[in-house]
Structures are given as structure tokens and as C-alpha cells.
Design an enzyme around this catalytic site. Structure first.
Site, PDB file in Angstrom:
ATOM      1  N   ARG A  97     -66.091 -42.776   8.859  1.00 46.10           N
ATOM      2  CA  ARG A  97     -65.441 -41.576   8.329  1.00 46.10           C
ATOM      3  C   ARG A  97     -64.698 -40.900   9.469  1.00 46.10           C
ATOM      4  O   ARG A  97     -65.302 -40.555  10.482  1.00 46.10           O
ATOM      5  CB  ARG A  97     -66.505 -40.637   7.747  1.00 46.10           C
ATOM      6  CG  ARG A  97     -65.955 -39.292   7.303  1.00 46.10           C
ATOM      7  CD  ARG A  97     -67.050 -38.453   6.649  1.00 46.10           C
ATOM      8  NE  ARG A  97     -66.523 -37.170   6.231  1.00 46.10           N
ATOM      9  CZ  ARG A  97     -66.711 -36.024   6.895  1.00 46.10           C
ATOM     10  NH1 ARG A  97     -67.430 -36.000   7.999  1.00 46.10           N
ATOM     11  NH2 ARG A  97     -66.178 -34.909   6.450  1.00 46.10           N
ATOM     12  N   HIS A 141     -59.478 -31.477   8.531  1.00 40.71           N
ATOM     13  CA  HIS A 141     -60.788 -31.212   9.117  1.00 40.71           C
ATOM     14  C   HIS A 141     -60.603 -30.098  10.165  1.00 40.71           C
ATOM     15  O   HIS A 141     -60.599 -30.346  11.369  1.00 40.71           O
ATOM     16  CB  HIS A 141     -61.354 -32.495   9.733  1.00 40.71           C
ATOM     17  CG  HIS A 141     -62.833 -32.456  10.002  1.00 40.71           C
ATOM     18  ND1 HIS A 141     -63.725 -33.350   9.445  1.00 40.71           N
ATOM     19  CD2 HIS A 141     -63.576 -31.630  10.754  1.00 40.71           C
ATOM     20  CE1 HIS A 141     -64.955 -33.065   9.871  1.00 40.71           C
ATOM     21  NE2 HIS A 141     -64.891 -32.031  10.676  1.00 40.71           N
ATOM     22  N   GLU A 187     -65.284 -29.474   4.024  1.00 41.44           N
ATOM     23  CA  GLU A 187     -66.037 -28.230   3.812  1.00 41.44           C
ATOM     24  C   GLU A 187     -65.193 -26.955   3.801  1.00 41.44           C
ATOM     25  O   GLU A 187     -65.286 -26.154   4.729  1.00 41.44           O
ATOM     26  CB  GLU A 187     -67.185 -28.082   4.820  1.00 41.44           C
ATOM     27  CG  GLU A 187     -66.806 -28.168   6.292  1.00 41.44           C
ATOM     28  CD  GLU A 187     -68.020 -28.021   7.234  1.00 41.44           C
ATOM     29  OE1 GLU A 187     -69.136 -28.384   6.848  1.00 41.44           O
ATOM     30  OE2 GLU A 187     -67.809 -27.530   8.375  1.00 41.44           O
ATOM     31  N   ASN A 328     -74.853 -31.530   5.206  1.00 42.80           N
ATOM     32  CA  ASN A 328     -76.137 -30.838   5.236  1.00 42.80           C
ATOM     33  C   ASN A 328     -76.880 -31.134   6.537  1.00 42.80           C
ATOM     34  O   ASN A 328     -77.035 -32.280   6.922  1.00 42.80           O
ATOM     35  CB  ASN A 328     -76.986 -31.292   4.040  1.00 42.80           C
ATOM     36  CG  ASN A 328     -78.304 -30.547   3.968  1.00 42.80           C
ATOM     37  OD1 ASN A 328     -79.312 -30.989   4.505  1.00 42.80           O
ATOM     38  ND2 ASN A 328     -78.294 -29.394   3.330  1.00 42.80           N
ATOM     39  N   TYR A 330     -79.360 -28.239   7.847  1.00 37.53           N
ATOM     40  CA  TYR A 330     -80.478 -27.327   8.051  1.00 37.53           C
ATOM     41  C   TYR A 330     -81.046 -26.755   6.761  1.00 37.53           C
ATOM     42  O   TYR A 330     -80.369 -26.682   5.738  1.00 37.53           O
ATOM     43  CB  TYR A 330     -80.036 -26.107   8.873  1.00 37.53           C
ATOM     44  CG  TYR A 330     -79.392 -26.440  10.169  1.00 37.53           C
ATOM     45  CD1 TYR A 330     -80.152 -26.912  11.239  1.00 37.53           C
ATOM     46  CD2 TYR A 330     -78.028 -26.279  10.332  1.00 37.53           C
ATOM     47  CE1 TYR A 330     -79.550 -27.205  12.443  1.00 37.53           C
ATOM     48  CE2 TYR A 330     -77.418 -26.570  11.535  1.00 37.53           C
ATOM     49  CZ  TYR A 330     -78.183 -27.029  12.593  1.00 37.53           C
ATOM     50  OH  TYR A 330     -77.589 -27.325  13.779  1.00 37.53           O
ATOM     51  N   GLU A 392     -71.973 -35.674   6.109  1.00 43.05           N
ATOM     52  CA  GLU A 392     -72.489 -35.330   7.437  1.00 43.05           C
ATOM     53  C   GLU A 392     -73.961 -34.969   7.334  1.00 43.05           C
ATOM     54  O   GLU A 392     -74.352 -34.186   6.478  1.00 43.05           O
ATOM     55  CB  GLU A 392     -71.733 -34.127   8.053  1.00 43.05           C
ATOM     56  CG  GLU A 392     -70.300 -34.430   8.397  1.00 43.05           C
ATOM     57  CD  GLU A 392     -69.573 -33.256   9.056  1.00 43.05           C
ATOM     58  OE1 GLU A 392     -70.253 -32.344   9.591  1.00 43.05           O
ATOM     59  OE2 GLU A 392     -68.335 -33.252   9.012  1.00 43.05           O
TER      60      GLU A 392
END
Ligand SMILES: *[C@@H]1O[C@H](CO)[C@@H](O)[C@H](O)[C@H]1NC(C)=O
Ligand SMILES: *[C@@H]1O[C@H](CO)[C@@H](O)[C@H](O)[C@H]1NC(C)=O
Ligand SMILES: *[C@@H]1O[C@H](CO)[C@@H](O)[C@H](O)[C@H]1NC(C)=O
Ligand SMILES: *[C@@H]1O[C@H](CO)[C@@H](O)[C@H](O)[C@H]1NC(C)=O
Ligand SMILES: *[C@@H]1O[C@H](CO)[C@@H](O)[C@H](O)[C@H]1NC(C)=O
Length: 505
Positions: A97, A141, A187, A328, A330, A392
Site C-alpha cells: 500500500r 495521503h 482518513e 486502527n 489504539y 493501517e
């Protein structure tokens, strides 16, 4: 809707079920499930001022001293892509990726294509394919061309939709014959929170009271920016589906930043607050994609600061993602905080009417694999179980610490195990990418901490790569070896007991 009670029910079920595959192999995953690793353009390429590339908002942010270091050289993948792809093949990745630097391909964001940029991405893609590694490509990104930020404010201006669509068109036309997985935007929620609300990431816009930003408005701009990111995504996805998908047989989606959130206490208020937090964090992006509109609670709490979709836009966005990328790392704990709604100038966080806490113990306990499980189950149960790629997931350690990164091996073993559990429980998850393949230039942390499977020696002019224990471990897993948790823990006692070797099959 049963949604407000999702968490309560979910947590009760968790308590009742046996958890986490402790021993598993890659073959336990469904056929076609892909395992890879990722990076992004500014974080890995370097050659920031070479061959016609112009600065992005991230270059500007880093050069203003907002973070330790910059991506001028990074891992120099621009020059070392052949070596890196070879390393990926040796490790056994199914997929890589990476992202395209818009300002390398189309300097200044609009107008003629840069032939050197085109050549680079063609070379990288061809190299990957020659080893049988699938390219999974992200278009944005965090690295908008600075020229467009300067010209009209970038993502806070609707003009961005047209320019982003033209850029994507070039990518589909030039690379789409070989790229089957496209992510429009990485994101949008995470990008906007740090870049437009807290002002700790590019383009560093926020209300001046927040982080000494020289411009911005944390009350309004985060909502505007996500709105335009969603419209841009929908426009690009529409273009792909109309002009390319039939011929190129690929898929287009976008990725969403997530925390696995748990109520801080057993109170009903905290459970409802946690649901509200999910609506603000995940629903902000996922609701429009799946249902065509923002969550009701967001409209209620943000009021007119949250832009509205026209019926036409709503139709365009709804169903526009063939898959969702989940990011993700935490777990957070959520506490109800109704008083924040009384603040005069509210930002996104205040609008959530929650407070969140990290559990600051050891790395292992603050990064619970349940974090990913709760998010994957959430997509399954609330958003109709869409195809998901975990874009991720990984663990940060101090950048120059030991190559024997046992904590990262433990993390990956636990998280991949939980992915298997959720897939067995019906989640439509189709792939998993470790962040990151190399020790890249990190968004918030520069070169202080890193997530890589491979250490990059920045004191060596040749930037030599060294496999960490996690690279060996992941490689063995990718090659079909059974991995067990007791074995992972015994690593702490006897590191040499495992003959992990990248060359062994
Ligand atoms: C497994 O899936 C069922 C059905 O969606 C759900 O009710 C249950 O909570 C899930 N189990 C776990 C441990 O997430
Ligand atoms: C942000 O924008 C809102 C709405 O236009 C305005 O009321 C508020 O004063 C602005 N805040 C800042 C810090 O500029
Ligand atoms: C703004 O900068 C000043 C001086 O550099 C500093 O003392 C202050 O804490 C900063 N404020 C915020 C909100 O970061
Ligand atoms: C890591 O870097 C820091 C600062 O550059 C240095 O003090 C420390 O000794 C280094 N640690 C290792 C393990 O090399
Ligand atoms: C560590 O593992 C190696 C290889 O399996 C073995 O030869 C050695 O005796 C072990 N050492 C200890 C202290 O268990």
C-alpha cells in the site's frame, strides 16, 4: 434504531465469548485474504525537490519546524524502489500500500503531467507486479499540492473537487490497467482533526486559541474540509465507475481513522457517550458513504456548522465506496461530558460532548487488540458489513531502539489473531496491512518513533535497511508457518531460539 445499544450488547457478548486465536496460520484466513504492508509518498519517497516535484502542504508543515525532521530524503524510496520491492518479495507480502504524490505527478496540482513523475510510478507499479505483489494505491495521503492550498485554501474550498477529479483521472488512465485497488482519500476524519481542528498536522489551520495557527477556524473548517473530501471522493468514485471500472475491473474506496472506544465506566451515560463518539468519529465519514447523510447527532450538535448534502450529492455519495479502509491503532475510553456543549466556540471535540482517555500503561495494555475487533464488528453490525481492508495497524517504538522489537511482534500476533476471530465471526474483512513497511518519516513524530518492520539507518548515506524481529516474524507467518502466542512470549526469554530467516520458505 438499535444503534445506541450496540455497545452494551457488544460488550456483554465479548465477556461471554472465548477470545483471540492463540495459534494460527495464514491458511486459516479465507482464500484471497491479502496481507501486506504500507507507506505513503511523503513519508518514504524523499527526492522532494527532484525531477519536477513541487511542495505539498506536508513539506511546508515539516519545513516550518512543526515536527522533528522532514521528508526531503525520508527513506529515499524514489531511488531505492527496486531494492525495497525486492525486500517486500523476500518478506512475502501479497500487497504493498503506497500513495501517489499529487505534486510529483502534476506539479502545482493542475495542468500538465510531469513525465518523470509518471515514469516513477510506472516503474514502481511494474516492479511490484513483476514480483506478483498487488499495488494498493492511495491518491491523497495528507499531501495536497501547496499551490492549491495557496490558490484557494485547498480542502476548505469546493474548487478542490474538480482538481482532485482531474488528478484522479490521470491516475486511472495511466496506471489503472495494472492497479485494481484505489483509495481516494486516506482518513479524511484523522487528516482534518489534526490539520484543521487541533492544528498539529498539515496544513496547520485552527482557531488561534488552539495551537497558534496563523489561520483557520476549528469550529467550522473541520466540517467543511471533510465535506469537500467526501464530495471529492464521490466525484472520483463516480468517474471511476463510469469510465474505468468495466475495463479495468478494479475497486475504489476510502479509509477511515478509528479508535476502538469503550465506555470509561458502567454508567448508561458513558455507554451512550461512546455511541455518540463513534457517530462523530466513524459515522462522520461512514454514514454518508452507506446512508447518504451525516449522523443525526452530528447535525444536532454541530448545527449549521455542518454542511448539508443536496439530494443529488447524497445519491452520489451513498454506495460510492466498494470497500472501506480501516485505520486502527489504539483503544480509548470515553466519558460523557455534556458541559462541553455549553462552550461558545465549539470544535469537533466539544461537539461530541465526550472526553476521551488513553490507557497509559504499557504498550501492550494500552493497545488492546479488542480495539480492532470492536471497530470491525461495528462496521459489520452498523454499516451492513461492507468489504474492509485494514489499511493501517501497528505499533510505534522509539526509532533507534533495538532490532529485537518483541513488543511489535506481540502486537502483530495479537491483532492478526483478532482479525481472524472477527472474520470467523462473519466480518467481511479482506485484507490487512501492517503500518509500516519501513521506518518512515512519521506525521506527528517525525523521526522520533517509528512503526517499521525494517529499520532504516539514517546515519548511513546509503540508508541501509535492516529487518527487525517483526519482519522475520511477519515473513514466517506470510510463508505459512504456524504462529503461537506462547512462542511469542518465549522470545523474550530466548531470542535466538527462533531461526527466523527471511530466506527460508
Ligand atoms: C459475532 O457476531 C454476532 C452477529 O453479528 C454478534 O452478535 C456478536 O457480538 C459477535 N461476537 C463478537 C465477539 O464480536
Ligand atoms: C469561526 O467561524 C464562525 C462562523 O463563521 C464564527 O462565528 C467564529 O467567530 C469563527 N471563529 C474564529 C476563531 O474565527
Ligand atoms: C502559543 O505560543 C506561545 C509562545 O510561543 C506559547 O507560550 C503558547 O503556549 C502557545 N499557545 C498554544 C495554545 O499553543
Ligand atoms: C537513540 O537516539 C538518542 C538521541 O539521538 C540517543 O540518546 C540514544 O542513545 C539512542 N539510542 C540507541 C539505542 O541508539
Ligand atoms: C535458546 O534456543 C536455542 C535454539 O533453540 C537453544 O540451543 C538454547 O539452548 C536456548 N537457550 C536457552 C537459555 O534456553
Amino acid at each position: 434504531m438499535l444503534r445506541p445499544f450496540f455497545l452494551l450488547i457488544f460488550l456483554l457478548n465479548l465477556a461471554a465469548s472465548a477470545l483471540t486465536a492463540v495459534e494460527y496460520t495464514k491458511n486459516d484466513f479465507p482464500p484471497g485474504f491479502i496481507f501486506g504492508s504500507g507507506t505513503s509518498a511523503y513519508q518514504v519517497e524523499g527526492a522532494a525537490n527532484e525531477d519536477g516535484r513541487t511542495p505539498s502542504i506536508w513539506d511546508t508543515f515539516a519545513h516550518a519546524g512543526n515536527v522533528l525532521g522532514n521528508g526531503d530524503i525520508a527513506c529515499d524510496e524514489y531511488h531505492k524502489y527496486k531494492e525495497d520491492v525486492k525486500l517486500m518479495a523476500k518478506t512475502g507480502l501479497d500487497a504493498y500500500r503506497f500513495s501517489i504524490s499529487w505534486s510529483r505527478l502534476i506539479p502545482n496540482g493542475r495542468g500538465p503531467v510531469n513525465p518523470k513523475g509518471l515514469q516513477y510510478y510506472n516503474n514502481l507499479i511494474n516492479e511490484l507486479i513483476s514480483y506478483g505483489i498487488q499495488p494498493h494505491v492511495t491518491l491523497h495521503h495528507s499531501d495536497l499540492p501547496q499551490a492549491l492550498e495557496d490558490e484557494y485554501g485547498g480542502w476548505i474550498n469546493r474548487m478542490i473537487v474538480k482538481d482532485f477529479t482531474a488528478y484522479a483521472d490521470v491516475c486511472f488512465r495511466e496506471f489503472g490497467d495494472r492497479v485494481s485497488y484505489w483509495t481516494t482519500v486516506n482518513e479524511p476524519n484523522g487528516f482534518v482533526m489534526i490539520g484543521y481542528d487541533f492544528g498539529i498536522g498539515p496544513p496547520k489551520r485552527c482557531s488561534s486559541s488552539f495551537n497558534n495557527c496563523s489561520r483557520g477556524n476549528s469550529s467550522t473548517e473541520p466540517y467543511m474540509a471533510v465535506h469537500h473530501l467526501l464530495l471529492a471522493h464521490a466525484s472520483v468514485a463516480g468517474l471511476y465507475k463510469k469510465n474505468y471500472q468495466d475495463k479495468q475491473h478494479g475497486y475504489i474506496g476510502l479509509s477511515i481513522f478509528s479508535f476502538g472506544a469503550f465506555p470509561l465506566t458502567n454508567s448508561k451515560e458513558d455507554a451512550i457517550a461512546t455511541q455518540r463518539y463513534f457517530d462523530f468519529l466513524i459515522g462522520w465519514v461512514a454514514n454518508p458513504l452507506v446512508y447518504g447523510d451525516y449522523p443525526k447527532i452530528m447535525k444536532q450538535n454541530a448545527g449549521s456548522r455542518l454542511p448539508a448534502f443536496t439530494d443529488h450529492e447524497s445519491q452520489q455519495i451513498k454506495g460510492s465506496a466498494d470497500f472501506i479502509g480501516v485505520i486502527n491503532y489504539y483503544t480509548v475510553y470515553i466519558k460523557d461530558n455534556p458541559s462541553s456543549l455549553k462552550q461558545k466556540h465549539r470544535d469537533w471535540s466539544a461537539d461530541t460532548a465526550t472526553k476521551f482517555f488513553f490507557k497509559q500503561d504499557t504498550a501492550a495494555s494500552s493497545n488492546e487488540p479488542l480495539s480492532l475487533q470492536i471497530v470491525l464488528e461495528y462496521f459489520k453490525q452498523v454499516y451492513g458489513n461492507p468489504p474492509i481492508y485494514i489499511h493501517e495497524n501497528g505499533l510505534a517504538t522509539p526509532r533507534n531502539s533495538s532490532l529485537e522489537d518483541i513488543s511489535r511482534v506481540e502486537y502483530l500476533h495479537a491483532y492478526i489473531g483478532i482479525v481472524l476471530d472477527t472474520v470467523r465471526n462473519g466480518s467481511n474483512t479482506r485484507g490487512y496491512f501492517v503500518w509500516s513497511f519501513l521506518d518512515v518519516f512519521e506525521l506527528l513524530d517525525g523521526y522520533k518513533s517509528s512503526y517499521g518492520l525494517y529499520y532504516v539507518d539514517r546515519d548511513d548515506p546509503d540508508l541501509k535497511r535492516y529487518p527487525k524481529l517483526s519482519a522475520h516474524w511477519y515473513s514466517q507467518f506470510l510463508k505459512g508457518r504456524s504462529v503461537r502466542s506462547d512462542e511469542v512470549f518465549s522470545l523474550e526469554k530466548n531470542i535466538s531460539s527462533l531461526s527466523y530467516d527471511l530466506d527460508s520458505q
